[in-house]
Design a protein around this motif. Sequence first.
Motif, PDB file in Angstrom:
ATOM      1  N   GLY A  40     -33.613 -92.053  39.276  1.00 35.62           N
ATOM      2  CA  GLY A  40     -34.079 -92.255  38.901  1.00 35.62           C
ATOM      3  C   GLY A  40     -34.584 -92.597  38.278  1.00 35.62           C
ATOM      4  O   GLY A  40     -34.684 -92.400  38.145  1.00 35.62           O
ATOM      5  N   CYS A  41     -34.443 -93.161  38.105  1.00 34.63           N
ATOM      6  CA  CYS A  41     -35.041 -94.059  37.651  1.00 34.63           C
ATOM      7  C   CYS A  41     -36.172 -94.014  37.187  1.00 34.63           C
ATOM      8  O   CYS A  41     -36.689 -93.283  36.791  1.00 34.63           O
ATOM      9  CB  CYS A  41     -35.186 -94.725  38.210  1.00 34.63           C
ATOM     10  SG  CYS A  41     -36.496 -95.627  37.790  1.00 34.63           S
ATOM     11  N   ALA A  42     -35.948 -94.778  37.751  1.00 36.33           N
ATOM     12  CA  ALA A  42     -37.178 -94.730  37.145  1.00 36.33           C
ATOM     13  C   ALA A  42     -38.090 -95.321  38.066  1.00 36.33           C
ATOM     14  O   ALA A  42     -37.789 -95.757  39.131  1.00 36.33           O
ATOM     15  CB  ALA A  42     -37.134 -95.451  35.880  1.00 36.33           C
ATOM     16  N   ALA A 110     -35.031 -95.781  44.011  1.00 39.50           N
ATOM     17  CA  ALA A 110     -35.204 -95.194  42.681  1.00 39.50           C
ATOM     18  C   ALA A 110     -35.717 -93.770  42.742  1.00 39.50           C
ATOM     19  O   ALA A 110     -35.448 -92.973  41.849  1.00 39.50           O
ATOM     20  CB  ALA A 110     -36.157 -96.041  41.848  1.00 39.50           C
ATOM     21  N   VAL A 111     -36.470 -93.429  43.801  1.00 40.76           N
ATOM     22  CA  VAL A 111     -37.091 -92.109  43.827  1.00 40.76           C
ATOM     23  C   VAL A 111     -36.667 -91.247  44.999  1.00 40.76           C
ATOM     24  O   VAL A 111     -37.052 -90.086  45.084  1.00 40.76           O
ATOM     25  CB  VAL A 111     -38.635 -92.230  43.840  1.00 40.76           C
ATOM     26  CG1 VAL A 111     -39.113 -92.916  42.593  1.00 40.76           C
ATOM     27  CG2 VAL A 111     -39.116 -92.978  45.074  1.00 40.76           C
ATOM     28  N   ALA A 112     -35.865 -91.779  45.922  1.00 49.51           N
ATOM     29  CA  ALA A 112     -35.455 -90.981  47.073  1.00 49.51           C
ATOM     30  C   ALA A 112     -34.467 -89.914  46.654  1.00 49.51           C
ATOM     31  O   ALA A 112     -33.710 -90.080  45.705  1.00 49.51           O
ATOM     32  CB  ALA A 112     -34.843 -91.872  48.147  1.00 49.51           C
ATOM     33  N   VAL A 133     -29.669 -96.702  37.814  1.00 45.11           N
ATOM     34  CA  VAL A 133     -28.965 -95.459  37.521  1.00 45.11           C
ATOM     35  C   VAL A 133     -28.711 -95.349  36.011  1.00 45.11           C
ATOM     36  O   VAL A 133     -28.035 -96.181  35.422  1.00 45.11           O
ATOM     37  CB  VAL A 133     -27.626 -95.389  38.276  1.00 45.11           C
ATOM     38  CG1 VAL A 133     -26.886 -94.099  37.931  1.00 45.11           C
ATOM     39  CG2 VAL A 133     -27.857 -95.477  39.781  1.00 45.11           C
ATOM     40  N   PRO A 134     -29.257 -94.312  35.344  1.00 43.12           N
ATOM     41  CA  PRO A 134     -29.059 -94.155  33.901  1.00 43.12           C
ATOM     42  C   PRO A 134     -27.685 -93.563  33.605  1.00 43.12           C
ATOM     43  O   PRO A 134     -27.070 -92.947  34.462  1.00 43.12           O
ATOM     44  CB  PRO A 134     -30.173 -93.184  33.512  1.00 43.12           C
ATOM     45  CG  PRO A 134     -30.364 -92.344  34.737  1.00 43.12           C
ATOM     46  CD  PRO A 134     -30.144 -93.275  35.911  1.00 43.12           C
ATOM     47  N   TYR A 135     -27.222 -93.728  32.351  1.00 44.64           N
ATOM     48  CA  TYR A 135     -25.950 -93.115  31.973  1.00 44.64           C
ATOM     49  C   TYR A 135     -26.138 -91.638  31.665  1.00 44.64           C
ATOM     50  O   TYR A 135     -25.182 -90.856  31.676  1.00 44.64           O
ATOM     51  CB  TYR A 135     -25.326 -93.843  30.771  1.00 44.64           C
ATOM     52  CG  TYR A 135     -26.039 -93.615  29.461  1.00 44.64           C
ATOM     53  CD1 TYR A 135     -25.777 -92.485  28.680  1.00 44.64           C
ATOM     54  CD2 TYR A 135     -26.972 -94.526  28.994  1.00 44.64           C
ATOM     55  CE1 TYR A 135     -26.431 -92.281  27.479  1.00 44.64           C
ATOM     56  CE2 TYR A 135     -27.631 -94.328  27.792  1.00 44.64           C
ATOM     57  CZ  TYR A 135     -27.360 -93.209  27.038  1.00 44.64           C
ATOM     58  OH  TYR A 135     -28.016 -93.000  25.851  1.00 44.64           O
ATOM     59  N   GLY A 158     -31.624 -92.280  29.957  1.00 44.77           N
ATOM     60  CA  GLY A 158     -30.963 -93.116  28.969  1.00 44.77           C
ATOM     61  C   GLY A 158     -30.250 -94.279  29.622  1.00 44.77           C
ATOM     62  O   GLY A 158     -29.517 -94.100  30.607  1.00 44.77           O
ATOM     63  N   TYR A 159     -30.437 -95.493  29.092  1.00 45.65           N
ATOM     64  CA  TYR A 159     -29.809 -96.700  29.625  1.00 45.65           C
ATOM     65  C   TYR A 159     -29.035 -97.421  28.538  1.00 45.65           C
ATOM     66  O   TYR A 159     -29.336 -97.287  27.352  1.00 45.65           O
ATOM     67  CB  TYR A 159     -30.867 -97.649  30.202  1.00 45.65           C
ATOM     68  CG  TYR A 159     -31.533 -97.121  31.446  1.00 45.65           C
ATOM     69  CD1 TYR A 159     -30.999 -97.357  32.699  1.00 45.65           C
ATOM     70  CD2 TYR A 159     -32.700 -96.359  31.353  1.00 45.65           C
ATOM     71  CE1 TYR A 159     -31.603 -96.862  33.839  1.00 45.65           C
ATOM     72  CE2 TYR A 159     -33.306 -95.859  32.491  1.00 45.65           C
ATOM     73  CZ  TYR A 159     -32.755 -96.108  33.732  1.00 45.65           C
ATOM     74  OH  TYR A 159     -33.350 -95.603  34.857  1.00 45.65           O
ATOM     75  N   ARG A 160     -28.057 -98.193  28.935  1.00 49.83           N
ATOM     76  CA  ARG A 160     -27.259 -98.970  27.997  1.00 49.83           C
ATOM     77  C   ARG A 160     -27.960-100.292  27.678  1.00 49.83           C
ATOM     78  O   ARG A 160     -28.600-100.886  28.532  1.00 49.83           O
ATOM     79  CB  ARG A 160     -25.880 -99.282  28.596  1.00 49.83           C
ATOM     80  CG  ARG A 160     -25.048 -98.063  28.963  1.00 49.83           C
ATOM     81  CD  ARG A 160     -24.679 -97.235  27.751  1.00 49.83           C
ATOM     82  NE  ARG A 160     -23.783 -96.133  28.095  1.00 49.83           N
ATOM     83  CZ  ARG A 160     -23.516 -95.134  27.283  1.00 49.83           C
ATOM     84  NH1 ARG A 160     -24.063 -95.064  26.083  1.00 49.83           N
ATOM     85  NH2 ARG A 160     -22.691 -94.160  27.661  1.00 49.83           N
TER      86      ARG A 160
END
Length: 281
Positions: A40-42, A110-112, A133-135, A158-160
């Motif tokens: 999720g993203c989002a 992202a939301v499934a 996909v966030p870390y 959180g993302y890189r």
Amino acid sequence: MPHRVPRPSRRSAPLSAVPLPASPLLAAPLLAGALLLAAGCAAPAGGSADRAAAPARELSAAELRAAAVTDAELGPGFTVTVIAPGHGETGPDGGRETADKPVCQPLLDAVAPAAGPAKAARASASPAPVSAVPYAETDLSVALAADPSGSLYGGLLGYRGDRAARLQAELEGLFGPCAEFGSTAPPPPADRSRGVTRTGHRLSRNDTPTPEGADAATGFTLTNESGAVVLAQRAVLARVGPALVVFSTVGVGAEPAPVPDERVVRHQVAKLRAAQKARES
């Protein structure tokens, strides 16, 4: 970019982005979303206003979790529940929900409600140029004693590097082509007799002010129609440095999804920004 009554979870659909009748898109809240959020993203971005801001440090998974807003910070009448990792999942991935417009597939992905490795594999197979996909991720719910229907489901993602900004920009482009689209989903493994589920989706922007401390904010409503059941998920996505904050509410039938409580969004953005600055000092 949330149906049984949605429960806080990331597979949210945040976005994200999200996420909820038996449609996988609404089977869990959008955070996480996005997120879009998110899923999720989002989740998808809409009506975004960017602000110039100094680069912020990435928080560790533990720091991101510690940055979640609390009951005490919101004051009387709010109850915050931080979801333990892995809780609230809908179980093994019974099959991918497929959009009838390929450009809208990243929104569904992202939301499934797919969990763990299945979620990551599915996102990596998405045609989206930026992985959703966030870390690290922290999911939470916020109950409002004075207005239970306005309870929120949210997530900190959180993302890189610049992935949060790139993801937000990419999802911004979905409002035109994905204003209306459909999807199909296979039946759950436990009941193959149910047949394929067909769902109609409508995606629209909501005017959303950018909270103090956020680099950008976006708002959207995702409506899901399957048979006689209509579910709407209204979300706010705020970008804070390399992280995304997503909060969403759900409306069923004739009841519209409430606007996510501005106090919750504001406090969460401020606490996340403070955590990023503390790491820098």
